[in-house]
Scaffold this motif. Structure first.
Motif, PDB file in Angstrom:
ATOM      1  N   ASN A  10      -7.123  -1.265  -3.623  1.00  0.00           N
ATOM      2  CA  ASN A  10      -8.528  -0.866  -3.690  1.00  0.00           C
ATOM      3  C   ASN A  10      -9.121  -0.781  -2.296  1.00  0.00           C
ATOM      4  O   ASN A  10      -8.497  -1.154  -1.309  1.00  0.00           O
ATOM      5  CB  ASN A  10      -9.311  -1.820  -4.600  1.00  0.00           C
ATOM      6  N   ASP A  11     -10.344  -0.295  -2.232  1.00  0.00           N
ATOM      7  CA  ASP A  11     -11.012  -0.106  -0.947  1.00  0.00           C
ATOM      8  C   ASP A  11     -11.231  -1.431  -0.215  1.00  0.00           C
ATOM      9  O   ASP A  11     -11.188  -1.476   1.013  1.00  0.00           O
ATOM     10  CB  ASP A  11     -12.354   0.605  -1.144  1.00  0.00           C
ATOM     11  N   LYS A  12     -11.422  -2.518  -0.965  1.00  0.00           N
ATOM     12  CA  LYS A  12     -11.594  -3.833  -0.334  1.00  0.00           C
ATOM     13  C   LYS A  12     -10.305  -4.240   0.394  1.00  0.00           C
ATOM     14  O   LYS A  12     -10.361  -4.753   1.514  1.00  0.00           O
ATOM     15  CB  LYS A  12     -11.972  -4.870  -1.380  1.00  0.00           C
ATOM     16  N   ASP A  13      -9.155  -4.003  -0.220  1.00  0.00           N
ATOM     17  CA  ASP A  13      -7.874  -4.305   0.420  1.00  0.00           C
ATOM     18  C   ASP A  13      -7.712  -3.502   1.707  1.00  0.00           C
ATOM     19  O   ASP A  13      -7.276  -4.028   2.734  1.00  0.00           O
ATOM     20  CB  ASP A  13      -6.698  -3.982  -0.511  1.00  0.00           C
ATOM     21  N   ILE A  14      -8.066  -2.234   1.645  1.00  0.00           N
ATOM     22  CA  ILE A  14      -7.941  -1.371   2.816  1.00  0.00           C
ATOM     23  C   ILE A  14      -8.873  -1.850   3.922  1.00  0.00           C
ATOM     24  O   ILE A  14      -8.492  -1.903   5.092  1.00  0.00           O
ATOM     25  CB  ILE A  14      -8.211   0.104   2.440  1.00  0.00           C
ATOM     26  N   ALA A  35       0.806  -1.215   0.000  1.00  0.00           N
ATOM     27  CA  ALA A  35       0.000   0.000   0.000  1.00  0.00           C
ATOM     28  C   ALA A  35       0.838   1.264   0.000  1.00  0.00           C
ATOM     29  O   ALA A  35       0.349   2.323   0.323  1.00  0.00           O
ATOM     30  CB  ALA A  35      -0.912   0.001   1.222  1.00  0.00           C
ATOM     31  N   GLN A  36       2.111   1.138  -0.388  1.00  0.00           N
ATOM     32  CA  GLN A  36       2.963   2.312  -0.365  1.00  0.00           C
ATOM     33  C   GLN A  36       2.434   3.395  -1.283  1.00  0.00           C
ATOM     34  O   GLN A  36       1.950   3.143  -2.379  1.00  0.00           O
ATOM     35  CB  GLN A  36       4.379   1.966  -0.805  1.00  0.00           C
ATOM     36  N   ALA A  37       2.588   4.616  -0.806  1.00  0.00           N
ATOM     37  CA  ALA A  37       2.256   5.776  -1.631  1.00  0.00           C
ATOM     38  C   ALA A  37       3.359   5.935  -2.662  1.00  0.00           C
ATOM     39  O   ALA A  37       4.439   5.380  -2.519  1.00  0.00           O
ATOM     40  CB  ALA A  37       2.155   7.009  -0.746  1.00  0.00           C
ATOM     41  N   PRO A  38       3.124   6.719  -3.703  1.00  0.00           N
ATOM     42  CA  PRO A  38       4.137   6.878  -4.730  1.00  0.00           C
ATOM     43  C   PRO A  38       5.398   7.515  -4.170  1.00  0.00           C
ATOM     44  O   PRO A  38       5.330   8.388  -3.319  1.00  0.00           O
ATOM     45  CB  PRO A  38       3.464   7.786  -5.765  1.00  0.00           C
ATOM     46  N   GLN A  39       6.530   7.086  -4.655  1.00  0.00           N
ATOM     47  CA  GLN A  39       7.818   7.634  -4.255  1.00  0.00           C
ATOM     48  C   GLN A  39       8.315   8.557  -5.357  1.00  0.00           C
ATOM     49  O   GLN A  39       8.064   8.317  -6.531  1.00  0.00           O
ATOM     50  CB  GLN A  39       8.836   6.506  -4.030  1.00  0.00           C
ATOM     51  N   PRO A  40       9.059   9.609  -4.987  1.00  0.00           N
ATOM     52  CA  PRO A  40       9.632  10.458  -6.019  1.00  0.00           C
ATOM     53  C   PRO A  40      10.559   9.632  -6.908  1.00  0.00           C
ATOM     54  O   PRO A  40      11.271   8.767  -6.430  1.00  0.00           O
ATOM     55  CB  PRO A  40      10.421  11.509  -5.233  1.00  0.00           C
ATOM     56  N   SER A  41      10.522   9.898  -8.187  1.00  0.00           N
ATOM     57  CA  SER A  41      11.338   9.151  -9.122  1.00  0.00           C
ATOM     58  C   SER A  41      12.722   9.751  -9.219  1.00  0.00           C
ATOM     59  O   SER A  41      12.899  10.963  -9.178  1.00  0.00           O
ATOM     60  CB  SER A  41      10.670   9.166 -10.497  1.00  0.00           C
ATOM     61  N   SER A  42      13.732   8.893  -9.381  1.00  0.00           N
ATOM     62  CA  SER A  42      15.084   9.390  -9.563  1.00  0.00           C
ATOM     63  C   SER A  42      15.333   9.755 -11.010  1.00  0.00           C
ATOM     64  O   SER A  42      16.299  10.429 -11.330  1.00  0.00           O
ATOM     65  CB  SER A  42      16.094   8.335  -9.093  1.00  0.00           C
ATOM     66  N   GLN A  43      14.452   9.315 -11.914  1.00  0.00           N
ATOM     67  CA  GLN A  43      14.595   9.672 -13.310  1.00  0.00           C
ATOM     68  C   GLN A  43      13.909  11.006 -13.540  1.00  0.00           C
ATOM     69  O   GLN A  43      12.800  11.232 -13.096  1.00  0.00           O
ATOM     70  CB  GLN A  43      13.946   8.610 -14.203  1.00  0.00           C
ATOM     71  N   SER A  44      14.562  11.895 -14.245  1.00  0.00           N
ATOM     72  CA  SER A  44      13.976  13.223 -14.448  1.00  0.00           C
ATOM     73  C   SER A  44      12.738  13.132 -15.317  1.00  0.00           C
ATOM     74  O   SER A  44      12.740  12.469 -16.346  1.00  0.00           O
ATOM     75  CB  SER A  44      15.005  14.166 -15.081  1.00  0.00           C
TER      76      SER A  44
END
Length: 176
Positions: free
Chosen positions: A43-47, A24-33
């Motif tokens: 999804n909500d069922k997983d949560i 469930a990790q939130a997006p991480q900043p990308s190292s690629q420009s």
């Protein structure tokens, strides 16, 4: 011995939470420009499954660490269940806020950042106020010391969950 059980129980809960939340990790900043990383599909069922599991584990941890007589337990658990039922609403708000933050991470505006801070603080305050609201109800059925123990255990569980969540949620990118 009690400290060992408590420490083990909290460690087990943290491990469980960690293993369940990895997807469930939130997006991480990308190292690629210029590249945006998309969040993992959740999804909500997983949560809801995760949250049900957390509620069950919280109750187990509480039961393992509260020394209640049979009479106290008969009176304590219905109040505890009602308290946790009331905690669902502010926790719904917390999960919605996390999902919204993840969805807006790459495009967060100044206004969204301010709103995030206000709403996050409001959820924390609502949960704290709810815990305080239940102190008198618990003190009617268990001693003030046992009520303080409930308060501490419940607060510690929340702190551990929040610590785990905060380790998965990237910090706001303020460099833009």
């Amino acid at each position: 011995m009690k400290r060992v059980v408590t420490a083990f129980s909290f460690a087990a809960a943290t491990l469980l939470l960690s293993s369940v939340l990895t997807f469930a990790q939130a997006p991480q900043p990308s190292s690629q420009s210029g590249a945006n990383t998309q969040p993992d599909s959740i999804n909500d069922k997983d949560i809801e499954m995760l949250r049900a599991n957390l509620r069950e584990n919280r109750k187990e941890l509480m039961a393992q660490n509260m020394t209640l007589t049979a009479d106290e337990a008969t009176k304590f658990w219905p109040i505890f269940d009602q308290y946790r039922k009331e905690a669902i609403k502010p926790n719904d708000e917390r999960w919605a806020l996390i999902k919204e933050y993840a969805a807006n991470y790459d495009t967060m505006t100044e206004a969204q950042a301010q709103d995030y801070m206000k709403r996050s603080t409001a959820v924390d305050q609502e949960l704290h106020a709810l815990r305080l609201k239940y102190v008198p109800a618990f003190e009617k059925v268990i001693s003030p010391k046992k009520t303080a123990l409930w308060f501490q255990i419940d607060r510690h569980i929340d702190l551990m969950i929040n610590l785990q969540l905060s380790s998965l949620i990237p910090l706001v990118n303020a460099s833009e």
